[in-house]
Design a protein around this motif. Sequence first.
Motif, short mmCIF file in Angstrom:
data_model
loop_
_atom_site.label_atom_id
_atom_site.label_comp_id
_atom_site.label_asym_id
_atom_site.label_seq_id
_atom_site.Cartn_x
_atom_site.Cartn_y
_atom_site.Cartn_z
N ALA A 18 -32.84 -16.93 -13.30
CA ALA A 18 -32.03 -17.38 -14.42
C ALA A 18 -31.80 -16.25 -15.41
O ALA A 18 -30.72 -16.11 -16.00
N GLY A 19 -32.83 -15.41 -15.58
CA GLY A 19 -32.72 -14.29 -16.51
C GLY A 19 -31.62 -13.32 -16.16
O GLY A 19 -31.05 -12.67 -17.05
N GLY A 20 -31.31 -13.19 -14.88
CA GLY A 20 -30.20 -12.33 -14.48
C GLY A 20 -28.86 -12.86 -14.92
O GLY A 20 -28.02 -12.14 -15.47
N TRP A 21 -28.65 -14.17 -14.69
CA TRP A 21 -27.38 -14.78 -15.08
C TRP A 21 -27.18 -14.69 -16.59
O TRP A 21 -26.08 -14.36 -17.08
N VAL A 22 -28.24 -14.99 -17.34
CA VAL A 22 -28.13 -15.00 -18.80
C VAL A 22 -27.85 -13.60 -19.33
O VAL A 22 -26.97 -13.40 -20.17
N ALA A 23 -28.59 -12.61 -18.84
CA ALA A 23 -28.41 -11.24 -19.33
C ALA A 23 -27.02 -10.70 -19.00
O ALA A 23 -26.41 -9.98 -19.81
N ASP A 24 -26.51 -11.05 -17.83
CA ASP A 24 -25.16 -10.62 -17.44
C ASP A 24 -24.12 -11.23 -18.38
O ASP A 24 -23.28 -10.53 -18.96
N ALA A 25 -24.17 -12.56 -18.54
CA ALA A 25 -23.20 -13.23 -19.39
C ALA A 25 -23.31 -12.77 -20.84
O ALA A 25 -22.30 -12.60 -21.54
N ALA A 26 -24.53 -12.53 -21.31
CA ALA A 26 -24.72 -12.08 -22.69
C ALA A 26 -24.08 -10.73 -22.94
O ALA A 26 -23.64 -10.42 -24.05
N SER A 27 -24.01 -9.90 -21.90
CA SER A 27 -23.53 -8.52 -22.03
C SER A 27 -22.03 -8.38 -21.84
O SER A 27 -21.47 -7.31 -22.14
N LEU A 28 -21.36 -9.40 -21.34
CA LEU A 28 -19.97 -9.25 -20.88
C LEU A 28 -19.01 -8.83 -21.98
O LEU A 28 -18.10 -8.03 -21.75
N GLY A 29 -19.20 -9.34 -23.20
CA GLY A 29 -18.24 -9.09 -24.26
C GLY A 29 -18.07 -7.63 -24.63
O GLY A 29 -16.99 -7.22 -25.09
N LEU A 30 -19.13 -6.83 -24.44
CA LEU A 30 -19.08 -5.41 -24.81
C LEU A 30 -19.35 -4.51 -23.60
O LEU A 30 -19.65 -3.32 -23.77
N HIS A 31 -19.19 -5.06 -22.42
CA HIS A 31 -19.44 -4.29 -21.20
C HIS A 31 -18.48 -3.11 -21.10
O HIS A 31 -17.28 -3.24 -21.34
N TRP A 32 -19.02 -1.97 -20.74
CA TRP A 32 -18.28 -0.72 -20.57
C TRP A 32 -17.69 -0.18 -21.87
O TRP A 32 -16.74 0.60 -21.86
N LEU A 33 -18.26 -0.56 -23.00
CA LEU A 33 -18.01 0.13 -24.26
C LEU A 33 -19.15 1.14 -24.41
O LEU A 33 -20.31 0.76 -24.49
N TYR A 34 -18.81 2.42 -24.39
CA TYR A 34 -19.82 3.48 -24.32
C TYR A 34 -20.27 3.98 -25.68
O TYR A 34 -21.21 4.76 -25.76
N ASP A 35 -19.64 3.55 -26.72
CA ASP A 35 -19.92 4.06 -28.07
C ASP A 35 -20.88 3.10 -28.77
O ASP A 35 -20.49 2.01 -29.21
N SER A 36 -22.14 3.49 -28.91
CA SER A 36 -23.13 2.62 -29.54
C SER A 36 -22.79 2.33 -31.00
O SER A 36 -23.05 1.23 -31.50
N ARG A 37 -22.20 3.31 -31.67
CA ARG A 37 -21.80 3.09 -33.06
C ARG A 37 -20.80 1.95 -33.15
O ARG A 37 -20.93 1.05 -34.00
N ARG A 38 -19.82 1.96 -32.25
CA ARG A 38 -18.81 0.91 -32.25
C ARG A 38 -19.42 -0.45 -31.86
O ARG A 38 -19.04 -1.49 -32.39
N ILE A 39 -20.38 -0.43 -30.94
CA ILE A 39 -21.05 -1.67 -30.54
C ILE A 39 -21.74 -2.30 -31.75
O ILE A 39 -21.67 -3.51 -31.96
N HIS A 40 -22.40 -1.48 -32.57
CA HIS A 40 -23.06 -2.01 -33.78
C HIS A 40 -22.03 -2.53 -34.77
O HIS A 40 -22.28 -3.54 -35.45
N GLU A 41 -20.90 -1.85 -34.89
CA GLU A 41 -19.86 -2.32 -35.80
C GLU A 41 -19.36 -3.70 -35.40
O GLU A 41 -19.12 -4.57 -36.24
N VAL A 42 -19.19 -3.90 -34.10
CA VAL A 42 -18.62 -5.15 -33.60
C VAL A 42 -19.67 -6.26 -33.52
O VAL A 42 -19.43 -7.39 -33.95
N GLY A 43 -20.85 -5.92 -32.97
CA GLY A 43 -21.83 -6.95 -32.66
C GLY A 43 -23.02 -7.00 -33.58
O GLY A 43 -23.80 -7.98 -33.51
#
Length: 391
Positions: A18-43
Amino acid sequence: MTHNVSTERKPAIIAALAGGWVADAASLGLHWLYDSRRIHEVGGQSPEFLPPKADYYKGGFGYFAHENKQPGDISHYGAATEVLTQSLLASEGQLDIRDYQRRFRAFFGPGGRWQGYIDNPTRVTLNNLDSIEQNAIKQAQSTTRADLSKKQKRILVQKVLPYTRRLSGDQLAEPVRRAINLTYQESEIQEAGVYLAETIDRHLLPESGADDMQLPAVSKLPPLVACYSGSNELMKIIEAAVRVTNHNDEAVAWAKCAARLLDQLFQGNPLSEALETAKAEVRDRQSLDNARSGSSLDAENAGQTFGRTCYLNEAMPVIFHILNHAGSYTEAVRANIHCGGDSCGRAWIIGPAMAAIYGVGGDRGIPLSWLARVTDASDLLADIEKLVYSQ
C-alpha cells in the motif's frame, strides 16, 4: 509464494505494498520538477497530492508529463505495477513471463486501458514485443511443409495470432483448429495452422525489454518481492521479470539491490541490515555508503550530489539516503518530493520500505487520510490483500 514468510509478517507486507501506491500518488503533482526551490514555492512543507499543473513548472526546470491527471491518480510507474500485480493474481502468485508480457502489451499498447505518459522502456518494450512476434511468424511460415498459397498463409496467421497472444503450449491446438474450421474444413490446412501457432509460440522470447537502466526496472518489483519473499528463487525471478521491460545488466543488478532491500524488510529485519545486504548486489557500493553518511536528512543535497534523474545509479543512492535518515513514512515521502526529479519512480522503493517498517497510522506510519486519497484505493487494497493472503 508468500508462505515463505511468517503469517505475522503478512500485515506488514500488505502495508508495504500500500505504501508504494500512496507514495506514487502523493508525488505525482510535482513529478519531474527538478528545481527544489520551485517545489518549495508551490508545495511548501506539505507538497503531497497536489493536482498536476503545467504552471508549477514555470520558473523552474522540469518536464510536465501528467496532463489531465487528478490528485490521487497514479503515475505510469503505478500502472505498470498494477499490470504485474494482475498477472501475479492470475498466476497464483507466481511469475508467468508470457502472461506478464501479454498483459503489459494489452494494457499499454494500442487499444489498451492506459491513458498517460509512456516512458522509454515501455515504448521500446512494446516495439520489441511486436518485432519478436513478427520474427516468430516469419520463422513459422518459412519452415512449414504444407502446400499453402500466400493467401492461405496470411489468413492462417490472422487466425492463430489471437490465440498465441493469450495461450501457449498444449493450450493452442484445439482452439486454433476450431478457429480455422470456420474458414477451412480441410484437415491438412488446420494442421498447418496448428503448426504455425505452435512454432510462433516457441519463438516468442522472454527478454523483450529495452536496453535501459532507468527506474522502471525496479519500480514495479514490490508485489513480486512480496510473492517470493524468503525464497531462494527470488533473485532469479527478479532478473526474469526485469528483462521483460529492461534488458540491461546494470538494470538487473540495481533491481536485485532494490529487491534484496525490500525482501529483508518484508521479513522483519532491521533497516541497517537490509541496506547492507542490498548494496552487495551492485558494484557501486561506495555511492550507497556515501549516501548513508551524515547525521541528518537532506534529500535536496542528496539529489544535488547523486542526481535526480530516472537513472538507477542516481536514484538508488538518493533512496538509500532518505531511508537511512527519515524517521517516518510522511517525512520520507515529503523529502523525496522536495528532492525533485523522478520522485514517482523513487517512491516505489521508499514507500514500501518505510511502510514495511512503520506500518499504517500512528505518528510514523502511512497516514490514514493519505490512503483514502489514492484513486481507486479500495480496489487496489483489495488486490494487495488477495495477493498476500491467498498464497
